[in-house]
Design an enzyme around this catalytic site. Structure first.
Site, short mmCIF file in Angstrom:
data_model
loop_
_atom_site.label_atom_id
_atom_site.label_comp_id
_atom_site.label_asym_id
_atom_site.label_seq_id
_atom_site.Cartn_x
_atom_site.Cartn_y
_atom_site.Cartn_z
N ASP A 40 7.55 -11.75 -8.61
CA ASP A 40 7.56 -11.33 -7.22
C ASP A 40 8.20 -12.47 -6.44
OD1 ASP A 40 6.82 -9.96 -4.83
OD2 ASP A 40 5.16 -11.38 -4.61
N LEU A 41 8.66 -12.19 -5.23
CA LEU A 41 9.33 -13.24 -4.44
C LEU A 41 8.43 -13.76 -3.31
CD1 LEU A 41 12.07 -14.70 -3.61
CD2 LEU A 41 12.43 -12.75 -2.10
N ASP A 42 8.17 -12.86 -2.35
CA ASP A 42 7.45 -13.27 -1.14
C ASP A 42 6.01 -13.67 -1.47
OD1 ASP A 42 9.59 -12.62 0.71
OD2 ASP A 42 9.14 -10.51 0.31
N THR A 63 7.19 -16.69 2.28
CA THR A 63 7.71 -15.75 3.27
C THR A 63 6.72 -14.64 3.61
OG1 THR A 63 8.91 -15.01 1.33
CG2 THR A 63 10.23 -15.93 3.13
N LYS A 103 0.96 -7.05 1.92
CA LYS A 103 1.67 -7.80 0.87
C LYS A 103 2.13 -6.85 -0.23
CE LYS A 103 -0.59 -12.28 1.41
NZ LYS A 103 -1.64 -13.16 0.89
N GLY A 104 3.38 -6.96 -0.62
CA GLY A 104 3.88 -6.23 -1.78
C GLY A 104 4.43 -4.85 -1.49
N ILE A 105 3.99 -4.24 -0.38
CA ILE A 105 4.43 -2.86 -0.14
C ILE A 105 5.69 -2.85 0.73
CG2 ILE A 105 2.12 -1.90 -0.49
CD1 ILE A 105 1.86 -1.58 2.54
N ARG A 129 8.80 -1.92 3.42
CA ARG A 129 8.87 -1.96 4.89
C ARG A 129 8.32 -0.66 5.49
NH1 ARG A 129 14.84 -3.27 6.70
NH2 ARG A 129 14.57 -4.71 4.96
N SER A 162 11.01 -7.86 -6.79
CA SER A 162 10.56 -7.94 -5.40
C SER A 162 10.85 -6.63 -4.68
CB SER A 162 11.32 -9.06 -4.68
OG SER A 162 11.10 -8.98 -3.28
N ALA A 163 9.91 -6.23 -3.82
CA ALA A 163 10.10 -5.02 -3.01
C ALA A 163 11.02 -5.28 -1.82
CB ALA A 163 8.74 -4.55 -2.49
N SER A 164 11.42 -6.54 -1.63
CA SER A 164 12.16 -6.87 -0.41
C SER A 164 13.66 -6.67 -0.53
CB SER A 164 11.90 -8.33 -0.02
OG SER A 164 12.71 -8.66 1.09
N ASN A 197 15.52 -7.95 1.49
CA ASN A 197 16.06 -9.24 1.92
C ASN A 197 16.03 -10.29 0.82
OD1 ASN A 197 16.55 -8.75 4.84
ND2 ASN A 197 14.36 -8.33 4.86
N LYS A 215 5.26 -0.68 -5.39
CA LYS A 215 3.97 -1.20 -5.84
C LYS A 215 2.87 -0.48 -5.05
CE LYS A 215 6.32 -5.64 -6.42
NZ LYS A 215 6.50 -7.03 -5.96
N GLU A 274 2.51 -12.52 -9.38
CA GLU A 274 2.32 -11.80 -8.11
C GLU A 274 1.27 -12.45 -7.22
OE1 GLU A 274 2.81 -9.42 -6.05
OE2 GLU A 274 4.32 -8.19 -7.01
N ASP A 275 1.44 -12.31 -5.90
CA ASP A 275 0.39 -12.77 -4.97
C ASP A 275 -0.31 -11.60 -4.30
OD1 ASP A 275 2.67 -12.03 -3.41
OD2 ASP A 275 1.72 -13.02 -1.70
C1 BG6 Z 1 7.52 -7.62 -0.21
C2 BG6 Z 1 6.59 -8.19 0.82
O1 BG6 Z 1 7.96 -8.64 -1.06
O2 BG6 Z 1 8.66 -7.03 0.41
C3 BG6 Z 1 6.20 -7.12 1.83
O3 BG6 Z 1 5.43 -8.67 0.18
C4 BG6 Z 1 7.46 -6.50 2.43
O4 BG6 Z 1 5.40 -7.70 2.83
C5 BG6 Z 1 8.35 -5.97 1.31
O5 BG6 Z 1 7.12 -5.43 3.30
C6 BG6 Z 1 9.65 -5.35 1.82
O6 BG6 Z 1 10.41 -6.36 2.41
P1 BG6 Z 1 11.73 -6.13 3.28
O7 BG6 Z 1 12.32 -7.53 3.37
O8 BG6 Z 1 12.61 -5.20 2.51
O9 BG6 Z 1 11.32 -5.58 4.59
MG MG Z 2 4.40 -11.11 -2.80
#
Ligand code: BG6
Ligand code: MG
Length: 223
Positions: A13-15, A21, A49-51, A53, A120-122, A124, A151, A175-176
């Site tokens: 996982d990243l964030d 972050t 966390k983890g879910i 946007r 990572s779900a992000s 970004n 997730k 994972e956190d």
């Molecule tokens: C996860 C974070 O890594 O990414 C979540 O833990 C966040 O808090 C999710 O909502 C989606 O991120 P982004 O950057 O695509 O909005």
């Molecule tokens: Mg995380």
């Protein structure tokens, strides 16, 4: 639990694992909630966390208990406003923002020949890894925009393992988030939680701090 010797890859996982972050995500959602006059709840910090946007926005809007039918356009505008807040906060990220011990652990994994993937779900994540200077460590990165189920569904860890040419059972996921630990467990990988054991109750192995992430500590925690 499978044997440590059968592990060939690590899915990160990243964030909140590679860098802190998760605090910026929380701040950016808090700013949006204030703009919308939605009271901030302390429980959001762990819940979000983890879910994704979109799922995070749903948690915040549902918390009001008022079932307002926001249009899709309204929700897109809210999610975009949060992301704009988040991107401003990301400008502070530098290689000094890498969580303690993480780069040493990535080096250790590379030298020992483990495959390394990003789960990572992000959306970004590429920007964050670039700002930290860690992009080159990850030989596979799952694009969260292609996920049918985020997730705690296992899909992200199953598909990230597949990108590395591995079965999930040959991988350790780090994972956190509670949602992330559930996803790792559902995929059949070994879950390593970073944070409080009281929160990450379903983690098979748990370390309070990122600097505890070493191959020796993980090997010792297998039973
Ligand atoms: C996860 C974070 O890594 O990414 C979540 O833990 C966040 O808090 C999710 O909502 C989606 O991120 P982004 O950057 O695509 O909005
Ligand atoms: Mg995380």
């Amino acid at each position: 639990m499978q044997k440590f010797q059968s592990i060939k890859g690590f899915l990160f996982d990243l964030d909140g694992v590679i860098t802190d972050t998760s605090i910026y995500h929380e701040m950016a959602w808090h700013q949006l909630a204030d703009q919308l006059n939605i009271p901030w709840q302390a429980a959001f910090a762990e819940q979000l966390k983890g879910i994704s946007r979109e799922a995070s926005l749903a948690v915040i809007l549902d918390s009001t208990g008022k079932h307002v039918d926001y249009s899709e356009a309204d929700k897109v505008a809210m999610a975009t406003a949060k992301n704009d807040n988040y991107l401003k906060l990301l400008q502070q990220l530098t290689p000094d923002s890498i969580a303690p011990g993480i780069e040493a652990f990535l080096v250790e994994l590379k030298q020992a020949g483990y495959a390394i993937g990003l789960a990572s779900a992000s959306k970004n994540a590429p920007i964050v890894l670039e700002r930290l200077g860690l992009s080159d460590y990850f030989e596979a990165r799952l694009d969260p925009a292609t996920l049918k189920n985020g997730k705690p569904a296992p899909e992200i860890f199953e598909r990230c393992a597949a990108l590395l040419g591995l079965q999930p059972t040959e991988c350790i996921g780090v994972e956190d988030a509670q949602s992330g630990i559930e996803a790792i467990n559902a995929a059949g990988a070994i879950s390593v939680g970073i944070g409080s054991k009281k929160v990450l109750t379903k983690a098979q192995i748990c370390f309070e701090q990122t600097q505890d992430l070493t191959l020796a500590n993980i090997r010792n925690a297998f039973h």
